[in-house]
Design an enzyme around this catalytic site. Structure first.
Site, PDB file in Angstrom:
ATOM      1  N   ARG A  55       0.830  -1.220   0.000  1.00 40.59           N
ATOM      2  CA  ARG A  55       0.000   0.000   0.000  1.00 40.59           C
ATOM      3  C   ARG A  55       0.861   1.265   0.000  1.00 40.59           C
ATOM      4  O   ARG A  55       1.958   1.269   0.547  1.00 40.59           O
ATOM      5  CB  ARG A  55      -0.967  -0.036   1.205  1.00 40.59           C
ATOM      6  CG  ARG A  55      -1.974  -1.172   1.059  1.00 40.59           C
ATOM      7  CD  ARG A  55      -2.931  -1.255   2.219  1.00 40.59           C
ATOM      8  NE  ARG A  55      -3.790  -0.103   2.316  1.00 40.59           N
ATOM      9  CZ  ARG A  55      -4.625   0.121   3.329  1.00 40.59           C
ATOM     10  NH1 ARG A  55      -4.678  -0.749   4.333  1.00 40.59           N
ATOM     11  NH2 ARG A  55      -5.388   1.178   3.346  1.00 40.59           N
ATOM     12  N   ASP A 111     -15.142   3.164   3.938  1.00 41.24           N
ATOM     13  CA  ASP A 111     -14.938   1.747   4.260  1.00 41.24           C
ATOM     14  C   ASP A 111     -16.192   0.900   4.025  1.00 41.24           C
ATOM     15  O   ASP A 111     -16.165  -0.317   4.199  1.00 41.24           O
ATOM     16  CB  ASP A 111     -14.500   1.601   5.720  1.00 41.24           C
ATOM     17  CG  ASP A 111     -13.091   2.135   5.945  1.00 41.24           C
ATOM     18  OD1 ASP A 111     -12.318   2.222   4.968  1.00 41.24           O
ATOM     19  OD2 ASP A 111     -12.770   2.468   7.100  1.00 41.24           O
ATOM     20  N   ARG A 155     -10.542  -2.813  -3.789  1.00 42.52           N
ATOM     21  CA  ARG A 155     -11.947  -3.141  -3.481  1.00 42.52           C
ATOM     22  C   ARG A 155     -12.877  -2.953  -4.666  1.00 42.52           C
ATOM     23  O   ARG A 155     -13.995  -3.485  -4.652  1.00 42.52           O
ATOM     24  CB  ARG A 155     -12.428  -2.323  -2.265  1.00 42.52           C
ATOM     25  CG  ARG A 155     -11.815  -2.838  -0.995  1.00 42.52           C
ATOM     26  CD  ARG A 155     -12.336  -2.136   0.250  1.00 42.52           C
ATOM     27  NE  ARG A 155     -11.811  -2.819   1.428  1.00 42.52           N
ATOM     28  CZ  ARG A 155     -11.722  -2.279   2.639  1.00 42.52           C
ATOM     29  NH1 ARG A 155     -12.122  -1.036   2.829  1.00 42.52           N
ATOM     30  NH2 ARG A 155     -11.242  -2.974   3.647  1.00 42.52           N
TER      31      ARG A 155
END
Ligand code: S3P
Length: 438
Positions: free
Chosen positions: A128, A321, A352
């Protein structure tokens, strides 16, 4: 290989969610409670602490730096604060596992200490982006080594001093904002952050709660280095990001009627409620009250028919989130749902956008990923197998999808659910989800 990486969820189709439950404590607030309690003067008492791997990684990091911390014991933690200058050099690198919040916030906090320290993480975290914090910290005078790709491990070297910064944030990120404010505690002069859109403000609220002089004017937060924290008592609310799976689950499963107790409803976190309501969800916010500077409420949710919408971009940072769960709601809605302006989703615990689109397609839903979002046509979710790619929120999202599926859903690589939601399987099963793990 860690054998727990092989955990799968098996979820039988159908069911409804009923009763009343409290999901575990807020992850963001739990991290910060350990950081500020450790740096405070005096003894901080915490209740409602999240006993998940991410928050425990932060807790262990401070233990490694010499802070005496008792617990957690049923969410209770006692921290014997060492004061701003009291942290000690750790003998080993600090391993923060899967936790981006630990790594980015600690990076700022540790940049101004008088010792060398190394931060490492698991394979997901090691991929990341960290330049978003190491670059502005370098402008403040910090000396931090990363890989050539700008990723962890991060080696933080002691420097003579840090200089305050006036930073215009290119990305709407609470982790970047918090990192710089934490570094600012140790910097000469003022540190200011200006965010391009509102992000969660737990750092600002908690610093004020520990008695630090932090000024907020619209998107700008400012503090001066050299102050102190005074120990306090904290009651951490239930995490709205964990409640999100139940808000979506009870909305999509016919006949559901569920109350989620003592949920944090900080205005910078309630995008999930705003977006679901716009899609037609029936969510009541009851008994609003204050828990140590954070608003909390009980959320009462009943099933309802959803319609597809274009998700307002101003809601994206407020629900950052919750998109894995919201994509499941979109799959159950009538018509098309369009998300844009959410490219940050590509650099979370997994990509995601891609991982959710792949999973939805595997279950028979028309989901088209775009560079910064997704276009989803509501339809019938089929049974099948989905790979969560070790992403806790993806695993839990596909688990609740089974409430509306025509066949059993198996989700692989689910052990990281423990990072944010220990006890998910039993709590969800108790509420009516036909879930087991193997
Ligand atoms: C967090 C901020 C958000 C969020 C993460 C927790 C925090 O990340 O996704 O789960 O506690 O500050 P970004 O600030 O990178 O968006």
């Amino acid at each position: 290989m860690n054998p727990s990486n092989t955990i799968s969820f098996n979820v039988k189709p159908g069911g409804k969610l009923q009763g009343s439950l409290r999901v575990p404590g807020d992850k963001s607030i739990s991290h910060r409670s350990i950081m500020f309690g450790s740096l405070a003067e005096g003894v901080t008492q915490i209740s409602g602490f999240l006993e998940g791997d991410d928050a425990l990684a932060t807790l262990n990091a401070f233990r490694q730096m010499g802070v005496r911390i008792e617990g957690p014991d049923s969410g209770r933690v006692t921290i014997y604060g060492v004061g701003m200058q009291g942290l000690k050099r750790a003998k080993e690198p600090l391993d923060v596992g899967n936790s981006g919040t630990s790594m980015r916030l600690l990076c700022g906090l540790l940049a101004g200490q008088g010792f060398k320290v190394t931060l490492v993480g698991d394979s997901s975290l090691s991929g990341r982006p960290m330049r978003r914090v190491t670059s502005p910290l370098a402008e403040m005078g910090a000396k931090i080594e990363a890989t050539e790709a700008g990723t962890a491990p991060l080696v933080i070297h002691p420097v003579d001093h840090l200089q305050g910064i006036d930073y215009l944030m290119p990305v709407a990120s609470a982790q970047v904002k918090s990192c710089l404010l934490l570094a600012g505690l140790y910097a000469k002069g003022q540190t200011s952050t200006t965010e391009p859109a509102p992000t969660r403000d737990h750092t600002e609220r908690m610093m004020a709660g520990f008695g630090y002089d932090i000024r907020r004017e619209g998107p700008r937060a400012t503090l001066s280095g050299g102050g102190r924290f005074t120990a306090c008592t904290l009651d951490i609310p239930a995490d709205i990001s964990s409640a999100a799976f139940f808000l979506v689950g009870a909305t999509i499963a016919e006949g559901s009627d569920l109350t989620l107790e003592h949920v944090g409803i900080n205005p910078t976190r309630i995008g999930i409620i705003n977006i679901l309501r716009e899609m037609g969800a029936d969510i009541e916010v009851l008994n609003e009250r204050d828990a140590g500077g954070e608003p909390v409420a009980d959320l009462h949710v009943r099933s309802s028919r959803l319609k597809g919408i274009k998700i307002p971009e101003d809601q994206v940072p407020l629900a950052i989130d919750e998109f894995p769960a919201l994509f499941i709601a979109a799959a159950c809605a009538e018509g098309e749902t369009v998300l844009s302006g959410a490219e940050e989703l590509r650099v979370k615990e997994s990509d995601r956008i891609q991982v959710m689109a792949d999973g939805l397609v595997a279950l028979g839903i028309d989901a088209q990923p775009t560079p910064d979002g997704m276009i989803i046509q509501g339809g019938q979710i089929q049974g099948g197998t989905v790979d969560s790619h070790g992403d806790h929120r993806i695993a839990m999202s596909f688990a609740i999808a089974a409430l509306r599926a025509s066949g059993e859903i198996t989700i692989t690589d689910c052990s990281n659910v423990n990072t944010s939601f220990p006890g998910f399987v039993s709590l969800a099963a108790g509420a009516g989800l036909n879930i087991s793990s193997s």
